[in-house]
Design an enzyme around this catalytic site. Structure first.
Site, PDB file in Angstrom:
ATOM      1  N   ARG A  78      38.162  39.826  29.732  1.00 48.98           N
ATOM      2  CA  ARG A  78      38.295  38.432  29.890  1.00 48.98           C
ATOM      3  C   ARG A  78      37.224  37.807  28.840  1.00 48.98           C
ATOM      4  O   ARG A  78      36.245  38.664  28.581  1.00 48.98           O
ATOM      5  CB  ARG A  78      37.923  37.854  31.417  1.00 48.98           C
ATOM      6  CG  ARG A  78      38.914  37.975  32.231  1.00 48.98           C
ATOM      7  CD  ARG A  78      38.537  37.176  33.406  1.00 48.98           C
ATOM      8  NE  ARG A  78      37.296  38.185  34.176  1.00 48.98           N
ATOM      9  CZ  ARG A  78      36.240  38.038  34.164  1.00 48.98           C
ATOM     10  NH1 ARG A  78      35.641  36.936  33.467  1.00 48.98           N
ATOM     11  NH2 ARG A  78      35.421  38.765  34.804  1.00 48.98           N
ATOM     12  N   TYR A 243      45.468  39.700  27.235  1.00 51.91           N
ATOM     13  CA  TYR A 243      45.005  40.570  28.258  1.00 51.91           C
ATOM     14  C   TYR A 243      44.566  40.065  29.428  1.00 51.91           C
ATOM     15  O   TYR A 243      44.109  38.994  29.597  1.00 51.91           O
ATOM     16  CB  TYR A 243      43.903  41.131  27.698  1.00 51.91           C
ATOM     17  CG  TYR A 243      43.147  42.511  28.365  1.00 51.91           C
ATOM     18  CD1 TYR A 243      43.766  43.805  28.090  1.00 51.91           C
ATOM     19  CD2 TYR A 243      42.243  42.628  29.467  1.00 51.91           C
ATOM     20  CE1 TYR A 243      43.523  45.069  29.070  1.00 51.91           C
ATOM     21  CE2 TYR A 243      42.050  43.677  30.208  1.00 51.91           C
ATOM     22  CZ  TYR A 243      42.582  44.895  29.964  1.00 51.91           C
ATOM     23  OH  TYR A 243      42.480  45.982  30.681  1.00 51.91           O
ATOM     24  N   LYS A 252      43.214  34.568  37.453  1.00 53.96           N
ATOM     25  CA  LYS A 252      42.013  33.940  37.499  1.00 53.96           C
ATOM     26  C   LYS A 252      42.041  32.362  37.305  1.00 53.96           C
ATOM     27  O   LYS A 252      41.542  31.541  37.929  1.00 53.96           O
ATOM     28  CB  LYS A 252      40.766  34.539  36.557  1.00 53.96           C
ATOM     29  CG  LYS A 252      40.644  35.903  36.831  1.00 53.96           C
ATOM     30  CD  LYS A 252      40.184  36.348  38.185  1.00 53.96           C
ATOM     31  CE  LYS A 252      39.939  38.025  38.104  1.00 53.96           C
ATOM     32  NZ  LYS A 252      39.417  38.279  39.402  1.00 53.96           N
ATOM     33  N   HIS A 272      36.886  34.979  44.894  1.00 52.84           N
ATOM     34  CA  HIS A 272      36.960  36.166  44.449  1.00 52.84           C
ATOM     35  C   HIS A 272      36.535  37.132  45.473  1.00 52.84           C
ATOM     36  O   HIS A 272      35.552  37.802  45.305  1.00 52.84           O
ATOM     37  CB  HIS A 272      35.808  36.202  43.099  1.00 52.84           C
ATOM     38  CG  HIS A 272      36.121  37.291  42.199  1.00 52.84           C
ATOM     39  ND1 HIS A 272      35.118  37.796  41.322  1.00 52.84           N
ATOM     40  CD2 HIS A 272      37.229  38.130  42.009  1.00 52.84           C
ATOM     41  CE1 HIS A 272      35.807  38.753  40.675  1.00 52.84           C
ATOM     42  NE2 HIS A 272      37.139  38.974  41.053  1.00 52.84           N
ATOM     43  N   SER A 294      33.211  41.172  39.262  1.00 55.66           N
ATOM     44  CA  SER A 294      34.291  41.936  38.432  1.00 55.66           C
ATOM     45  C   SER A 294      33.613  43.573  38.166  1.00 55.66           C
ATOM     46  O   SER A 294      32.672  43.509  37.963  1.00 55.66           O
ATOM     47  CB  SER A 294      34.750  41.371  37.128  1.00 55.66           C
ATOM     48  OG  SER A 294      35.146  40.235  37.242  1.00 55.66           O
ATOM     49  N   CYS A 296      32.879  45.769  40.625  1.00 53.48           N
ATOM     50  CA  CYS A 296      31.701  46.069  41.468  1.00 53.48           C
ATOM     51  C   CYS A 296      32.172  46.653  42.663  1.00 53.48           C
ATOM     52  O   CYS A 296      31.546  46.727  43.612  1.00 53.48           O
ATOM     53  CB  CYS A 296      30.789  44.903  41.494  1.00 53.48           C
ATOM     54  SG  CYS A 296      29.852  44.646  40.077  1.00 53.48           S
ATOM     55  N   ASP A 320      41.184  41.477  45.283  1.00 51.29           N
ATOM     56  CA  ASP A 320      40.633  40.404  44.402  1.00 51.29           C
ATOM     57  C   ASP A 320      40.438  39.016  44.767  1.00 51.29           C
ATOM     58  O   ASP A 320      39.438  38.384  44.610  1.00 51.29           O
ATOM     59  CB  ASP A 320      41.359  40.531  43.082  1.00 51.29           C
ATOM     60  CG  ASP A 320      40.617  40.082  41.811  1.00 51.29           C
ATOM     61  OD1 ASP A 320      39.591  40.731  41.663  1.00 51.29           O
ATOM     62  OD2 ASP A 320      40.931  39.444  40.982  1.00 51.29           O
ATOM     63  N   ARG A 416      42.984  49.416  32.829  1.00 52.01           N
ATOM     64  CA  ARG A 416      43.558  48.909  34.241  1.00 52.01           C
ATOM     65  C   ARG A 416      44.846  49.406  34.669  1.00 52.01           C
ATOM     66  O   ARG A 416      45.807  49.678  33.816  1.00 52.01           O
ATOM     67  CB  ARG A 416      43.649  47.468  34.256  1.00 52.01           C
ATOM     68  CG  ARG A 416      42.391  46.613  34.021  1.00 52.01           C
ATOM     69  CD  ARG A 416      41.871  45.805  35.244  1.00 52.01           C
ATOM     70  NE  ARG A 416      40.292  45.256  34.721  1.00 52.01           N
ATOM     71  CZ  ARG A 416      39.736  44.885  35.833  1.00 52.01           C
ATOM     72  NH1 ARG A 416      40.414  44.713  37.159  1.00 52.01           N
ATOM     73  NH2 ARG A 416      38.508  44.491  35.725  1.00 52.01           N
TER      74      ARG A 416
HETATM   75  P1  GTP Z   1      37.706  44.063  39.319  1.00 50.83           P
HETATM   76  O1  GTP Z   1      39.015  44.167  39.622  1.00 50.83           O
HETATM   77  O2  GTP Z   1      36.963  43.755  38.103  1.00 50.83           O
HETATM   78  O3  GTP Z   1      37.422  42.569  40.156  1.00 50.83           O
HETATM   79  O4  GTP Z   1      36.697  45.004  40.119  1.00 50.83           O
HETATM   80  P2  GTP Z   1      36.539  45.271  41.382  1.00 50.83           P
HETATM   81  O5  GTP Z   1      35.531  44.540  42.112  1.00 50.83           O
HETATM   82  O6  GTP Z   1      37.866  45.622  42.313  1.00 50.83           O
HETATM   83  O7  GTP Z   1      35.931  47.023  41.382  1.00 50.83           O
HETATM   84  P3  GTP Z   1      36.643  48.311  41.696  1.00 50.83           P
HETATM   85  O8  GTP Z   1      36.709  48.498  42.857  1.00 50.83           O
HETATM   86  O9  GTP Z   1      37.632  48.420  40.518  1.00 50.83           O
HETATM   87  O10 GTP Z   1      35.475  49.286  41.113  1.00 50.83           O
HETATM   88  C1  GTP Z   1      34.880  49.153  39.735  1.00 50.83           C
HETATM   89  C2  GTP Z   1      34.138  50.477  39.470  1.00 50.83           C
HETATM   90  O11 GTP Z   1      33.081  50.653  40.420  1.00 50.83           O
HETATM   91  C3  GTP Z   1      34.971  51.793  39.482  1.00 50.83           C
HETATM   92  O12 GTP Z   1      34.727  52.532  38.363  1.00 50.83           O
HETATM   93  C4  GTP Z   1      34.553  52.192  40.764  1.00 50.83           C
HETATM   94  O13 GTP Z   1      34.732  53.844  40.777  1.00 50.83           O
HETATM   95  C5  GTP Z   1      33.000  52.066  41.086  1.00 50.83           C
HETATM   96  N1  GTP Z   1      32.849  51.885  42.351  1.00 50.83           N
HETATM   97  C6  GTP Z   1      33.615  51.189  43.395  1.00 50.83           C
HETATM   98  N2  GTP Z   1      33.087  51.436  44.662  1.00 50.83           N
HETATM   99  C7  GTP Z   1      31.941  51.963  44.629  1.00 50.83           C
HETATM  100  C8  GTP Z   1      30.957  52.855  45.172  1.00 50.83           C
HETATM  101  O14 GTP Z   1      31.033  52.564  46.666  1.00 50.83           O
HETATM  102  N3  GTP Z   1      29.794  53.402  44.778  1.00 50.83           N
HETATM  103  C9  GTP Z   1      29.728  53.645  43.280  1.00 50.83           C
HETATM  104  N4  GTP Z   1      28.846  54.252  42.804  1.00 50.83           N
HETATM  105  N5  GTP Z   1      30.734  53.248  42.560  1.00 50.83           N
HETATM  106  C10 GTP Z   1      31.916  52.382  43.010  1.00 50.83           C
HETATM  107  C1  SPV Z   2      38.202  40.697  37.076  1.00 54.81           C
HETATM  108  O1  SPV Z   2      37.692  40.571  35.923  1.00 54.81           O
HETATM  109  O2  SPV Z   2      37.717  40.156  37.941  1.00 54.81           O
HETATM  110  C2  SPV Z   2      39.455  41.124  37.340  1.00 54.81           C
HETATM  111  C3  SPV Z   2      40.351  41.518  36.174  1.00 54.81           C
HETATM  112  O3  SPV Z   2      39.961  41.284  38.297  1.00 54.81           O
HETATM  113  S1  SPV Z   2      40.973  40.087  35.040  1.00 54.81           S
HETATM  114  O4  SPV Z   2      42.552  39.919  35.667  1.00 54.81           O
HETATM  115  O5  SPV Z   2      41.159  40.596  33.767  1.00 54.81           O
HETATM  116  O6  SPV Z   2      40.308  38.924  35.437  1.00 54.81           O
HETATM  117 MN    MN Z   3      38.435  40.379  39.941  1.00 51.29          MN
END
Ligand code: GTP
Ligand code: SPV
Ligand code: MN
Length: 638
Positions: A78, A243, A252, A272, A294, A296, A320, A416
């Site tokens: 983004r 993207y 979003k 979110h 994002s 996290c 999400d 992704r």
């Molecule tokens: P968006 O799709 O961008 O909104 O991200 P999200 O909040 O869904 O994050 P996601 O669960 O995809 O995790 C993002 C990164 O953080 C990945 O590389 C995970 O492996 C890592 N991660 C997630 N949960 C944990 C955790 O409990 N501990 C650690 N150390 N890393 C984590």
């Molecule tokens: C984020 O950035 O929080 C996402 C990926 O979930 S995107 O759809 O590119 O915004």
């Molecule tokens: Mn997100």
């Protein structure tokens, strides 16, 4: 070249207002062809086949119906600096920063654009004029696709109908996964008069033939990219990027930015947040939402495997976005407006997220992951050994032969997978309930290497809103920021507010004053504390996060003999050492629950500055009150 499609060239069946809108955009964009999508299997296959032939996507030999797309390296996330909310009045969207607006130095951005850390604003009419120029003839040589779609379950009073026009077949096949696209939404479109439909216009911004070389078959126009939103017109106009959140307008742009603005007008919340259910060993089920910035951990928490606390079960509703309404009985009910996952690939492995790993081996479009010579996917943290004799060679997301010695990742950190929600094996039975699921806890969180404990509970709704407002987190690869600076990210919504953050806070606070609402309790978690010496994570995370979820669950019971114990600190309630279920029966590492008053005093200063500078006169008094009260509690500590 354009991707071939047997275009139907017919707008029959679209409601008149939408037909007029589409015709107007066809006239403006001057595509060679146009095609009204029905969302059928045949249409989808035709698009995939033609993209494969054109080299836009590659089929993965090892799996059924899985493809890889790799993008122009300038179009990988983004772009927050170019994401803009356009209205008549600036204050509806942003407050004037005390130190004024920075000058716009990028010659490709409009001079009158107002950029702030809490969102960017521009006058609607002025922006429409600029966009008119960008879009004029922008689809020459391409097919224009019309995508009718629905955000939220069919026949839900909370769902919204939308239409996206795009010249990207990649967007079409992705929208088919991420939203309820095609026939059903189409039926609703026919019945509706068109006035409540959210209109989205998207172009990659590269008319054909082009004199510029197209990078890795991924057309995009990064210099001219603008992702704009018109909440007063229920319209989204996005130019130049193909993207993720820049181009899949349902996500979003609609579900959060236009969504939050609709939510304020209509008295609900668009957030979110993931949505999950937790069933305890006694068989009691509760629903939680959680807002983390994002990249996290939302997808991972939504699919948590609670293997180490026997008897617990976690099921997924969304990973999400949550749309939440208080029902007639005063319960907060959440629906997931999406229909698929657009999840971060790196870090996804058998041990961290086996549910996600299983689900992406069919009917999935991967973007910017690496590929092995035997037709498998590869990314950092996938958990497979890559050294050794019989290992296949790896082709990086940049389409180059890759090895560890190159010193750069094989997959882009924001690469992704895009997979239908129905492929998730732990969907909650209520995931598609038009009325949503009743939420009992709201969990905020972020990536904080120091200072912020593993978990704490807010004192009440107003304090909880303050906790959400004060969120900060390390920058991630999901947007264009470099490095790991700690950024303010209130409610994990900083990049997604559709209106003024100060007014957003007032909207949240207003529920605290309404009678007869069953307000969820508000918590804050941090999986990302690091050991100062070794720089390793102090908490194992992933499946072990159930121990924190268990504590939260036990804080929600009204039966005091069952309730997990906690003690009061200036920041909120913290688990007693013995009540947080530690790894292998041990108490948790005390460093995970430490409260340093010095750290929090500094934190208060940063938050006060941030609010003072950026929210200015729109900051609700309740938030100032909470900040003052917090500082006072800290000053009473020795
Ligand atoms: P968006 O799709 O961008 O909104 O991200 P999200 O909040 O869904 O994050 P996601 O669960 O995809 O995790 C993002 C990164 O953080 C990945 O590389 C995970 O492996 C890592 N991660 C997630 N949960 C944990 C955790 O409990 N501990 C650690 N150390 N890393 C984590
Ligand atoms: C984020 O950035 O929080 C996402 C990926 O979930 S995107 O759809 O590119 O915004
Ligand atoms: Mn997100």
């Amino acid at each position: 070249m354009d991707v071939f499609i047997n275009a139907n060239n017919s707008l029959d069946g679209l409601p008149i207002k939408i037909r007029e809108y589409v015709q107007e955009k066809i006239d403006l964009c001057q595509p060679t062809n146009f095609h009204l999508c029905d969302g059928s299997e045949e249409e989808n296959q035709q698009l995939l086949d033609s993209m494969e032939q054109a080299g836009v996507i590659r089929r993965l030999k090892k799996y059924k119906n899985c493809y890889i797309a790799t993008t122009d390296p300038r179009d990988v996330a983004r772009v927050e600096s170019r994401t803009i909310i356009c209205t008549k009045n600036m204050n509806d969207v942003i407050s004037t920063p005390r130190s004024g607006f920075p000058p716009i130095t990028d010659p490709n951005l409009p001079k009158n654009l107002k950029q702030t850390p809490l969102g960017n604003w521009m006058d609607s009419d002025e922006m429409l004029e600029i966009l008119e120029k960008r879009f004029s003839g922008c689809m020459r040589g391409r097919t224009l696709f019309i995508i009718p779609y629905m955000m939220g379950p069919y026949s839900s009073p909370y769902s919204k109908i939308a239409v996206e026009i795009t010249d990207s077949p990649y967007v079409v096949v992705s929208m088919r996964i991420m939203t309820r696209m095609g026939s059903h939404a189409f039926d609703d479109l026919k019945e509706s008069d068109g006035s409540t439909i959210v209109k989205c216009l998207h172009s990659v911004g590269v008319p054909l033939p082009t004199d510029k070389p197209i990078c890795s078959t991924w057309p995009s126009n990064p210099e001219q990219t603008l992702v704009t939103h018109f909440p007063e017109r229920n319209e989204i106009i996005s130019f130049g990027s193909g993207y993720g959140g820049n181009s899949l307008c349902g996500k979003k742009c609609l579900a959060l930015r236009i969504g939050s603005s609709l939510a304020r007008r209509e008295g609900w919340l668009a957030e979110h947040m993931l949505i999950m259910s937790v069933t305890n060993p006694e068989g009691v089920k509760k629903y939680f939402v959680a807002a983390f910035p994002s990249a996290c951990g939302k997808t991972n928490l939504a699919m948590l495997r609670p293997q180490t606390l026997p008897g617990y079960k976690v099921e997924c509703i969304g990973d999400d976005i949550a749309w939440m309404h208080f029902d007639e009985d005063g319960h907060l009910r959440a629906i997931n407006p999406e229909y698929g996952f657009f999840g971060v690939a790196p870090g996804t492995s058998k041990s961290t997220n086996p549910i996600a790993l299983d689900m992406v081996h069919e009917n999935t479009i991967f973007t910017n992951v690496a590929e092995t010579s035997d037709g498998d996917v590869y990314w950092e943290g996938i958990g497979e050994e890559i050294d050794g004799l019989h290992q296949p060679s790896i082709r990086s997301w940049k389409n180059k032969r890759w090895s560890v010695d190159l010193g750069e990742p094989a997959a882009h950190p924001n690469s992704r997978f895009c997979t239908a929600i129905k492929q998730c094996s732990i969907l909650d039975p209520e995931w598609n309930n038009p009325q949503g699921v009743p939420i009992e806890a709201i969990i905020f969180g972020g990536r904080r290497p120091i200072g912020v404990p593993l978990v704490y509970e807010s004192f009440n709704w107003q304090h909880g809103v303050f906790v959400g407002a004060s969120m900060r987190s390390e920058a991630t690869a999901a947007a264009e920021f470099k490095g790991k600076q700690i950024m303010h990210d209130p409610f994990a919504m900083r990049p997604f507010f559709g209106y003024n953050f100060g007014k957003y806070l007032s909207h949240w606070l207003s529920f605290g004053n309404k009678p007869n609402l069953h307000l969820p309790k508000i918590f804050h978690v941090n999986w990302f504390l690091k050991d100062k010496q070794t720089n390793e994570f102090l908490w194992p995370g992933f499946g072990e996060n159930i121990r924190v979820i268990d504590w939260i669950f036990r804080r929600l019971t009204n039966d005091l003999s069952q309730q997990a114990s906690a003690y009061k600190t200036p920041i909120g309630y913290i688990p007693d050492q013995t009540t947080l279920n530690g790894i292998r029966g041990n108490n948790v590492n005390p460093a995970l629950l430490e409260i340093s008053t010095e750290f929090w005093r500094e934190e208060c200063k940063a938050i006060r500055n941030y609010f003072h500078e950026n929210v200015n006169e729109n900051l609700p008094d309740e938030i100032t009150f909470e900040l003052n009260a917090f500082e006072k509690r800290l000053s009473q500590e020795v």
